[in-house]
Design a protein around this motif. Sequence first.
Motif, short mmCIF file in Angstrom:
data_model
loop_
_atom_site.label_atom_id
_atom_site.label_comp_id
_atom_site.label_asym_id
_atom_site.label_seq_id
_atom_site.Cartn_x
_atom_site.Cartn_y
_atom_site.Cartn_z
N THR A 1 -53.89 -33.11 15.34
CA THR A 1 -54.14 -34.42 14.71
C THR A 1 -54.28 -35.48 15.80
O THR A 1 -53.30 -36.15 16.14
N PRO A 2 -55.46 -35.64 16.40
CA PRO A 2 -55.65 -36.65 17.44
C PRO A 2 -55.18 -38.02 16.95
O PRO A 2 -55.27 -38.33 15.76
N GLY A 3 -54.68 -38.82 17.88
CA GLY A 3 -54.16 -40.13 17.51
C GLY A 3 -54.52 -41.21 18.51
O GLY A 3 -55.11 -40.95 19.56
N ILE A 4 -54.15 -42.44 18.16
CA ILE A 4 -54.40 -43.61 18.99
C ILE A 4 -53.08 -44.03 19.63
O ILE A 4 -52.06 -44.20 18.95
N PHE A 5 -53.10 -44.21 20.94
CA PHE A 5 -51.92 -44.65 21.69
C PHE A 5 -52.30 -45.90 22.47
O PHE A 5 -53.26 -45.90 23.24
N GLN A 6 -51.55 -46.99 22.23
CA GLN A 6 -51.89 -48.28 22.82
C GLN A 6 -50.68 -48.93 23.45
O GLN A 6 -49.55 -48.79 22.96
N GLU A 7 -50.93 -49.68 24.54
CA GLU A 7 -49.88 -50.53 25.08
C GLU A 7 -49.58 -51.65 24.08
O GLU A 7 -50.50 -52.24 23.51
N TYR A 8 -48.32 -51.91 23.91
CA TYR A 8 -47.90 -52.97 23.00
C TYR A 8 -48.37 -54.32 23.52
O TYR A 8 -48.32 -54.60 24.72
N VAL A 9 -48.85 -55.17 22.59
CA VAL A 9 -49.31 -56.52 22.93
C VAL A 9 -48.32 -57.52 22.33
O VAL A 9 -48.04 -57.50 21.12
N ASP A 10 -47.79 -58.41 23.17
CA ASP A 10 -46.86 -59.43 22.68
C ASP A 10 -47.56 -60.34 21.68
O ASP A 10 -48.73 -60.72 21.86
N LYS A 11 -46.84 -60.73 20.64
CA LYS A 11 -47.44 -61.46 19.53
C LYS A 11 -46.78 -62.83 19.33
O LYS A 11 -45.55 -62.93 19.33
N ALA A 12 -47.62 -63.84 19.14
CA ALA A 12 -47.14 -65.10 18.57
C ALA A 12 -47.25 -65.00 17.05
O ALA A 12 -46.34 -65.35 16.32
N TYR A 13 -48.40 -64.49 16.62
CA TYR A 13 -48.64 -64.21 15.20
C TYR A 13 -49.84 -63.28 15.12
O TYR A 13 -50.42 -62.89 16.15
N GLU A 14 -50.21 -62.89 13.93
CA GLU A 14 -51.35 -61.99 13.74
C GLU A 14 -52.35 -62.62 12.79
O GLU A 14 -52.04 -63.59 12.07
N LEU A 15 -53.55 -62.07 12.77
CA LEU A 15 -54.62 -62.57 11.91
C LEU A 15 -55.23 -61.44 11.11
O LEU A 15 -55.46 -60.34 11.64
N ARG A 16 -55.48 -61.69 9.84
CA ARG A 16 -56.38 -60.84 9.05
C ARG A 16 -57.61 -61.70 8.77
O ARG A 16 -57.51 -62.77 8.16
N VAL A 17 -58.75 -61.25 9.25
CA VAL A 17 -60.00 -61.99 9.11
C VAL A 17 -60.92 -61.19 8.20
O VAL A 17 -61.32 -60.07 8.53
N THR A 18 -61.25 -61.76 7.06
CA THR A 18 -62.13 -61.11 6.10
C THR A 18 -63.51 -61.75 6.19
O THR A 18 -63.64 -62.97 6.09
N VAL A 19 -64.51 -60.92 6.40
CA VAL A 19 -65.89 -61.40 6.56
C VAL A 19 -66.72 -60.94 5.36
O VAL A 19 -66.70 -59.76 4.99
N ILE A 20 -67.42 -61.89 4.75
CA ILE A 20 -68.35 -61.60 3.65
C ILE A 20 -69.66 -62.30 4.00
O ILE A 20 -69.77 -63.52 3.88
N GLY A 21 -70.63 -61.53 4.46
CA GLY A 21 -71.88 -62.13 4.90
C GLY A 21 -71.63 -63.03 6.10
O GLY A 21 -71.05 -62.62 7.11
N ARG A 22 -72.02 -64.30 5.98
CA ARG A 22 -71.81 -65.26 7.06
C ARG A 22 -70.52 -66.05 6.91
O ARG A 22 -70.21 -66.89 7.75
N ARG A 23 -69.77 -65.80 5.86
CA ARG A 23 -68.51 -66.50 5.64
C ARG A 23 -67.36 -65.74 6.30
O ARG A 23 -67.23 -64.53 6.15
N VAL A 24 -66.53 -66.48 7.01
CA VAL A 24 -65.37 -65.91 7.69
C VAL A 24 -64.12 -66.55 7.12
O VAL A 24 -63.97 -67.78 7.15
N PHE A 25 -63.22 -65.73 6.60
CA PHE A 25 -61.98 -66.20 6.00
C PHE A 25 -60.82 -65.75 6.88
O PHE A 25 -60.50 -64.56 6.94
N GLY A 26 -60.18 -66.69 7.56
CA GLY A 26 -59.08 -66.37 8.46
C GLY A 26 -57.74 -66.62 7.80
O GLY A 26 -57.52 -67.65 7.16
N ALA A 27 -56.82 -65.68 7.97
CA ALA A 27 -55.47 -65.82 7.44
C ALA A 27 -54.47 -65.50 8.55
O ALA A 27 -54.48 -64.41 9.11
N ARG A 28 -53.62 -66.47 8.85
CA ARG A 28 -52.55 -66.27 9.83
C ARG A 28 -51.40 -65.53 9.16
O ARG A 28 -51.00 -65.87 8.04
#
Length: 320
Positions: A198-225
Amino acid sequence: MKTILLITARFDPAADLLISELRRRSAPCIRWNTYEFPLGSTLTYRASNEEFGAEIVSDDRTIDWSGVGSVWWQWDQPAGFPDDLAPGERRFAEAEAQLALSALPLAGDAVWINHPFRERSAKSKPAQLLMARQIGFDIPRTIVTNNPDEVRRFVAASSKKVIYKGLSQPRDMAPGKALFTGVVTDERLTGIESIRVTPGIFQEYVDKAYELRVTVIGRRVFGARINSQAFAEAQLDWRRALHDVEYQAVDLPKEIEDKIHAFMAAFGLVYGALDFIVTPQGRYVFLEINPSGQYMWIECATGLEMTAELAEALIRPCRG
């Protein structure tokens, strides 16, 4: 006006909400639950030198493919098979049903959100990282491998903790369940041989202030902190506290929006849900995109009108 077809799974509250919005706008729409295909519905292609056509019959309704103007595509894995099929028979039946479905995107001129061929290529996590790097996004230092020795070397060379993620989420998991991100501890390294299958993804941890979920619909970009660092349970993977963390609608820097549009165009996507980390230093670090990611809980938490935008994106190609 042509018809909007929603291809969904059996349980899809976002599709229910979208249908309500389409009906509020008096847009003709039909839902096809391919989870029940082939026993619960039929698909017929008719081909000759003179013409090629397709027809779907589901819930006593007939859908002439020539009358479909747009498609919201969320599920195409048929599961409507008899319980008593032998394993070999079921594998054959699943393959045949999948091949029958696979021609639909080529039949007619409907606009797909997203086109299945485009979405499948965009679901590859290594391809996402390759494209993100080419576009100019910051990305975490990463290896994707099924070689245990590569993982050991990666962990030993890293000055930060290393996290593991799966390459996909099983589509038959119960609603609300997920494969969460985890830290690669010394204990977990002792069982790392399992990634040979079961191949997997291994990444160095990135320090976070916060995260974003960005939903794109066509040319509209909806950002959520996502204020994930306020909850211990959510600090590594905010999905562990999906309904506890705080969400805020935010605008993104133009440079980031431009890169997002370039990324979407490179994969040929109309819709997508992208995840970013914003570091304490203000860097935007790309993690991944889910081309068919959910958005409804973000809309409920922030008031961002994504269902309305998606409805408009589906209605637009259906107008005469």
